[in-house]
Design a protein around this motif. Structure first.
Motif, PDB file in Angstrom:
ATOM      1  N   LEU A 866       2.957  67.529  19.722  1.00 33.91           N
ATOM      2  CA  LEU A 866       2.917  68.484  20.831  1.00 33.91           C
ATOM      3  C   LEU A 866       1.889  69.550  20.491  1.00 33.91           C
ATOM      4  O   LEU A 866       1.948  70.155  19.415  1.00 33.91           O
ATOM      5  N   LEU A 867       0.952  69.780  21.393  1.00 36.19           N
ATOM      6  CA  LEU A 867      -0.130  70.740  21.145  1.00 36.19           C
ATOM      7  C   LEU A 867       0.033  71.984  22.003  1.00 36.19           C
ATOM      8  O   LEU A 867       0.226  71.899  23.217  1.00 36.19           O
ATOM      9  N   ILE A 897       1.417  70.979  25.585  1.00 36.01           N
ATOM     10  CA  ILE A 897       2.437  71.802  26.241  1.00 36.01           C
ATOM     11  C   ILE A 897       1.745  72.601  27.349  1.00 36.01           C
ATOM     12  O   ILE A 897       0.726  73.242  27.097  1.00 36.01           O
ATOM     13  N   PRO A 898       2.277  72.589  28.568  1.00 38.83           N
ATOM     14  CA  PRO A 898       1.618  73.325  29.665  1.00 38.83           C
ATOM     15  C   PRO A 898       1.904  74.826  29.586  1.00 38.83           C
ATOM     16  O   PRO A 898       2.324  75.459  30.553  1.00 38.83           O
ATOM     17  N   ASN A 934      11.577  66.401  19.804  1.00 35.96           N
ATOM     18  CA  ASN A 934      12.266  65.586  18.806  1.00 35.96           C
ATOM     19  C   ASN A 934      12.020  66.142  17.413  1.00 35.96           C
ATOM     20  O   ASN A 934      10.954  66.684  17.131  1.00 35.96           O
ATOM     21  N   VAL A 935      12.979  66.011  16.542  1.00 39.86           N
ATOM     22  CA  VAL A 935      12.873  66.579  15.203  1.00 39.86           C
ATOM     23  C   VAL A 935      11.667  66.040  14.440  1.00 39.86           C
ATOM     24  O   VAL A 935      11.099  66.719  13.562  1.00 39.86           O
ATOM     25  N   ASP A 936      11.234  64.816  14.763  1.00 39.77           N
ATOM     26  CA  ASP A 936      10.090  64.218  14.063  1.00 39.77           C
ATOM     27  C   ASP A 936       8.751  64.563  14.713  1.00 39.77           C
ATOM     28  O   ASP A 936       7.697  64.199  14.176  1.00 39.77           O
ATOM     29  N   THR A 937       8.792  65.220  15.841  1.00 36.81           N
ATOM     30  CA  THR A 937       7.550  65.562  16.539  1.00 36.81           C
ATOM     31  C   THR A 937       6.805  66.661  15.791  1.00 36.81           C
ATOM     32  O   THR A 937       7.396  67.656  15.360  1.00 36.81           O
ATOM     33  N   ILE A 938       5.511  66.476  15.639  1.00 39.81           N
ATOM     34  CA  ILE A 938       4.664  67.480  14.995  1.00 39.81           C
ATOM     35  C   ILE A 938       4.256  68.512  16.040  1.00 39.81           C
ATOM     36  O   ILE A 938       3.789  68.168  17.136  1.00 39.81           O
ATOM     37  N   ILE A 939       4.421  69.782  15.739  1.00 43.81           N
ATOM     38  CA  ILE A 939       3.953  70.857  16.617  1.00 43.81           C
ATOM     39  C   ILE A 939       2.611  71.320  16.077  1.00 43.81           C
ATOM     40  O   ILE A 939       2.498  71.751  14.926  1.00 43.81           O
ATOM     41  N   ALA A 940       1.578  71.215  16.889  1.00 43.88           N
ATOM     42  CA  ALA A 940       0.234  71.597  16.466  1.00 43.88           C
ATOM     43  C   ALA A 940      -0.224  72.812  17.273  1.00 43.88           C
ATOM     44  O   ALA A 940      -0.018  72.878  18.487  1.00 43.88           O
ATOM     45  N   ALA A 941      -0.859  73.754  16.570  1.00 42.53           N
ATOM     46  CA  ALA A 941      -1.383  74.959  17.230  1.00 42.53           C
ATOM     47  C   ALA A 941      -2.572  75.462  16.418  1.00 42.53           C
ATOM     48  O   ALA A 941      -2.414  75.844  15.261  1.00 42.53           O
ATOM     49  N   LEU A 959       1.654  73.355  12.822  1.00 42.53           N
ATOM     50  CA  LEU A 959       0.531  73.041  11.938  1.00 42.53           C
ATOM     51  C   LEU A 959      -0.800  73.194  12.669  1.00 42.53           C
ATOM     52  O   LEU A 959      -0.896  72.958  13.871  1.00 42.53           O
ATOM     53  N   HIS A 960      -1.805  73.574  11.903  1.00 41.35           N
ATOM     54  CA  HIS A 960      -3.167  73.560  12.448  1.00 41.35           C
ATOM     55  C   HIS A 960      -3.612  72.096  12.533  1.00 41.35           C
ATOM     56  O   HIS A 960      -3.210  71.272  11.705  1.00 41.35           O
ATOM     57  N   PRO A 961      -4.434  71.733  13.530  1.00 39.31           N
ATOM     58  CA  PRO A 961      -4.936  70.348  13.596  1.00 39.31           C
ATOM     59  C   PRO A 961      -5.572  69.879  12.294  1.00 39.31           C
ATOM     60  O   PRO A 961      -5.509  68.681  11.964  1.00 39.31           O
TER      61      PRO A 961
END
Length: 970
Positions: A866-867, A897-898, A934-941, A959-961
């Motif tokens: 998710l970005l 993410i919108p 989801n718990v396994d989804t990576i959150i990227a920002a 996390l940063h990309p």
């Protein structure tokens, strides 16, 4: 005697303001008019409205109903009490799927209503270009039409019932009445004012002479866009007065009455099915405007759902807008005019066949040169976004002559348009004027925007002449001076001329019957002031000129850069609509927290300055405090109002007078303070996160202050940077102040990742980016930093050896602010440097596109990401490169993410007085999306402050990309 507003305030559940700032905010709309109201109210319910009406009646003042304030004819400008229903009275009360109606409060935003209805396959037909912020109550007041009026008509065709409060405070419901029900309203009606209203219309329309006068003098009934005066011609067509007519419904009269007759508190609307799923736009390109007028007549034969016009100046203006320039992707060359012709069919075959037949006939008629068929919901949305940005884009035309409203709403039957436009151009030539042409050509309404300078007394007189000349033309073609924007105070003057004195007196008698004490929005439609009174600017008054630190010469100075805001209100979108502009308004729905509100305050206090030092205004300082400098206005506002830049410039001048606050100094100089703090790192981190320290600085104790890294990136590279086995080319990594001191681990991974991918990394000698100084308004220091960095980098940063940055707010300063900060002799170098200063993801995406990076270097493991994009990245660059590189590993799936702004916005969210608003912004979209992942989804920002906000708001680490891709290496 002065009204006792304190008493009224104590009686209301909603808000009431009498301070100068709020009155200034509500003194204008999207027109050229300005008039200070006595007070501003924001009612919460019908009872509040009744109390406000009673107060106005007893104190012999007036009320001005207001929604989003996007009116173009000065409808919501006046000297009484402004009643803003957009903040609280915005509930969808009931939807009846079987009977196809919805009941709402008048403050519901059209686009939000249609989002709700779309879940049931339904929509409210009339759709204005301001749909993402206009409220339905305002649409009723103007009898709005919009893009698809060719098939859906106006609000008048879809309004079923109106719950209203009359000028005496009594309540009533207006709806369709049988003949028997109509008679009952005349006889034995206990509501005396309502009885008088029905008696007035019956007496007026029963008179045969009046009937003849109305039928002869009102605009051509074939013209669907006719909205002059009150719609007594429509009521004359009811079965009460015309055999075979429709049932009588006073809602038809309220549509287009501009809040001058009653105050609506609840609306019942007819809703219709969504159009067929196969939609397409034939975007026909023409060499000239005249060609497009004839092309329109051909296109109408194919029964389109809409035809919209854009002329060359509007399309050229789009090139200067970051967001809209992206939406010109389908434009070939520089057409003199374009028709956007929409079709909707049940099958794709019907759509293609119709588009081909239309193109064939246009080619045979030698009309046009390019006819692309645009399909796909996203593509169509982008084309319509380009068209609906027209009004705002016109503010990008440099100079004091702007496209002003006045004749922009004229409508004639489409078959007369070629002759009408030819005559109109003769008028322009005689008056030595130019105009822009765009909008609803299918229904005979083209928005003319003559370029007028209201600062010039000569142009003010010229405007008056032009209005009279055009009125004569419209009358010649039996058209209407108002098609959808209403009469207001700019066109009301022409009703006697257009409809005849007798009809005008009939209209005045309607107003008198409904509102005998002239409480409701006086000076609109009837008894209007002169069209050149109460202008936003004073003709002949000099515009203030200021010595600035930023270069504002592109728009002829600081003040004219403020004036780019024309009041269209694009910054009043809600979080439900999407986009970033304007986060503080989205979270609060307060006018003073919108970009438009800030521009209005800047304009007012700098233009009408009463102090020797123009920038010595606490009012401006306070209202700019909640601008979070996200830069969304620079791209999403069609007028490119760069409020972050305006704010920074103001703050520097304000500090020159009052000194720099300690907290602002600490934040601005943080990169240099961090250099010292690294010496005592463990202790520094502990001290900075003590509650007592946060309280002393003015930070929220609920925040975790970013910790210093164990080692700076500069220190890590002292022993040399690893080199690739085979170098593809050299990349210069910008070691920004956030990466170097707070997140050197990301910097290290960036170097290792680039090396693994075959790039030789060098870290050039630079100063910090200056972002912290810019964010706190220390522009003079930022200017020095920018100049030093440009001089240091201009000879080594090239297209083949770019500068790559990790933190968006830092690297994008090179592209965005530096060219306007450095001296004239460095501007070209700064612009060239900005072109080659790339986000980390931009660089990798370009290399991927060139085929220089092999997918086999990355894992085949499946991951979901998710970005959340950084605000300045969205405004000045794009999140597309981030999505491209994060989905480059074979089985990595990316979803953006919108969300708009995260709410942290650098130091904004750390400041204790901003904490609650900061978190409220995060809670709109971002936090729920992260929590629900989801718990396994990576959150990227990509943004450092975004990652901290996500951690504080959700407890999850983003996390940063760079980190995501480093971990993805095979």
């Amino acid at each position: 005697m002065k009204p006792d507003f304190d008493l009224l305030k104590s009686q209301l559940e909603g808000d009431l303001f009498t301070d100068n700032v709020q009155r200034v905010l509500y003194s204008t709309d999207a027109s050229q008019y300005k008039e200070m109201p006595l007070a501003v109210t924001r009612p919460k319910n019908k009872e509040d409205i009744k109390k406000i009406i009673d107060f106005a009646r007893r104190n012999k003042t007036s009320i001005i109903p207001r929604g989003a304030g996007t009116s173009l004819a000065g409808q919501v400008v006046g000297p009484g009490i402004v009643v803003d229903i957009s903040k609280y009275m915005n509930r969808i009360i009931e939807f009846n799927e079987k009977e196809n109606y919805v009941i709402i409060e008048p403050g519901v935003v059209l686009a939000e209503l249609n989002q709700f209805l779309a879940k049931y396959g339904m929509q409210f037909g009339p759709e204005t270009s301001t749909a993402n912020r206009c409220v339905v109550g305002g649409m009723l007041g103007n009898n709005s039409c919009g893009l698809h009026s060719l098939v859906y008509g106006s609000v008048r065709e879809h309004i079923l019932e109106v719950d209203a409060v009359l000028s005496d405070g009594s309540e009533t419901v207006f709806k369709a009445l049988t003949k028997e029900e109509f008679k009952a309203k005349l006889n034995g009606n206990p509501n005396q004012l309502e009885k008088a209203i029905y008696e007035n219309i019956n007496e007026l329309l029963s008179d045969s002479d009046n009937q003849t006068e109305i039928r002869e003098k009102f605009p051509d009934p074939k013209l669907t866009r006719r909205n002059m005066g009150y719609a007594i011609d429509v009521l004359l067509g009811s079965e009460i007065y015309t055999d075979g007519g429709e049932t009588f419904n006073f809602c038809k009269l309220l549509a287009g009455s501009e809040g001058t007759l009653a105050f609506s508190t609840k609306l019942k609307l007819n809703v219709i099915p969504l159009p067929p799923k196969h939609k397409g736009l034939v975007c026909a390109h023409f060499e000239t405007l005249e060609e497009s007028l004839h092309g329109n007549l051909i296109a109408l034969k194919y029964k389109p759902t809409a035809i919209e016009l854009m002329d060359d100046p509007v399309m050229q203006a789009a090139k200067q807008n970051i967001e809209q320039n992206k939406n010109r992707w389908f434009v070939k060359g520089d057409p003199g005019a374009m028709l956007m012709i929409e079709f909707s069919f049940e099958t794709e075959e019907e759509l293609n066949a119709t588009a081909e037949a239309l193109e064939k006939e246009l080619r045979e008629a030698k009309l046009g040169y390019h006819y692309p068929l645009i399909t796909g919901a996203d593509n169509i949305k982008r084309v319509w976004a380009l068209r609906t940005a027209g009004l705002g884009l016109l503010s990008n035309i440099p100079g004091d002559r702007k496209g002003v409203p006045g004749i922009e709403d004229t409508a004639v039957h489409p078959e007369y348009l070629p002759d009408y436009i030819a005559d109109f151009k003769k008028v322009l030539k005689k008056l030595e004027l130019e105009s822009i042409y765009y909008a609803h050509i299918a229904t005979g309404e083209i928005h003319f925007r003559p370029l007028i300078n209201f600062k010039d007394p000569g142009d003010v007189a010229l405007f008056n002449t032009l209005m009279n000349e055009v009125a004569a033309l419209v009358k010649k073609y039996k058209g209407s001076m108002s098609g959808e924007h209403g009469d207001g105070r700019v066109r009301g003057k022409f009703i006697p001329y257009m409809l005849g004195e007798k009809n005008y007196e009939l209209i005045r008698s309607v107003k008198k019957a409904w509102d005998p004490n002239n409480i409701f929005n006086p000076g609109k439609i009837v008894d209007t002031p002169e069209i050149t009174e109460s202008l936003r600017v004073i003709p002949g008054k000099a515009i203030p000129e200021f010595e600035t630190n930023f270069d504002f010469s592109n728009y002829n100075g600081y003040f004219r850069s403020i004036e780019k805001c024309n009041g269209s209100g694009d910054c009043r979108k809600s979080d439900k609509i999407g986009g970033t502009l304007c986060p503080t308004f989205m979270a609060t729905r307060d006018e003073d927290k919108s970009t438009r509100g800030r521009a209005n305050i800047l304009r007012e206090f700098l233009y009408n300055k009463e102090k020797e030092q123009a920038f010595d205004h606490k009012e401006i300082y306070d209202i700019l405090d909640l601008c979070i400098s996200c830069k969304a206005c620079k791209s999403e506002c069609p007028s490119n109002v760069d409020m972050a830049k305006l704010k920074a410039e103001f703050l520097q001048h304000y500090y020159d007078i009052h000194g720099i606050p300690l907290r602002s100094k600490l934040i601005a100089y943080l990169p240099r303070l961090n250099k010292l703090a690294m010496v005592f790192r463990p202790i520094s981190n502990m001290i900075m996160n003590l509650s007592v320290t946060k309280n002393m600085i003015g930070f929220s104790t609920k925040r975790n202050v970013p910790a210093l890294s164990k080692i700076t990136l500069n220190r890590w590279t002292e022993n040399g940077i690893p080199k690739p086995e085979t170098s593809k080319r050299t990349v210069y990594l910008f070691n920004d102040e956030f990466t170097n001191y707070n997140e050197s681990d990301i910097g290290i991974k960036a170097i290792l990742l680039l090396t693994k991918l075959g790039y030789e990394v060098k870290i050039p000698a630079t100063k910090e980016s200056g972002r912290t100084f810019l964010s706190k308004g220390l522009v003079k220091t930022s200017k020095k930093i920018a100049s030093e960095n440009v001089n240091l980098l201009k000879d080594i940063i090239l297209e083949e050896s770019p500068l790559v940055g990790i933190e968006p707010s830092a690297i994008l300063a090179f592209r965005d602010e530096y060219p306007d900060l450095v001296a004239d002799n460095l501007q070209e170098a700064a612009k060239e440097l900005g072109k080659n200063a790339l986000l980390f993801e931009e660089f990798l995406a370009t290399e991927i596109d060139k085929g220089y990076i092999d997918q086999s270097l990355f894992t085949n493991e499946e991951k979901h990401i998710l970005l959340h994009g950084h605000c300045q990245q969205k405004a000045v660059a794009s999140t597309d490169p981030s999505k491209k590189v994060l989905s480059f590993p074979k089985n990595y799936a990316i979803k953006e993410i919108p969300s708009g702004c995260c709410g942290m916005a650098g130091s904004f969210g750390y400041q204790k007085e901003h904490y609650e608003l900061s978190m409220k912004i995060g809670e709109m979209v971002l936090f729920p999306a992260v929590r629900n992942a989801n718990v396994d989804t990576i959150i990227a920002a990509p943004g450092t402050s975004c990652r901290h906000q996500i951690k504080d708001g959700t407890g999850k680490k983003a996390l940063h990309p760079v980190e995501v891709l480093y971990e993805a290496l095979a």
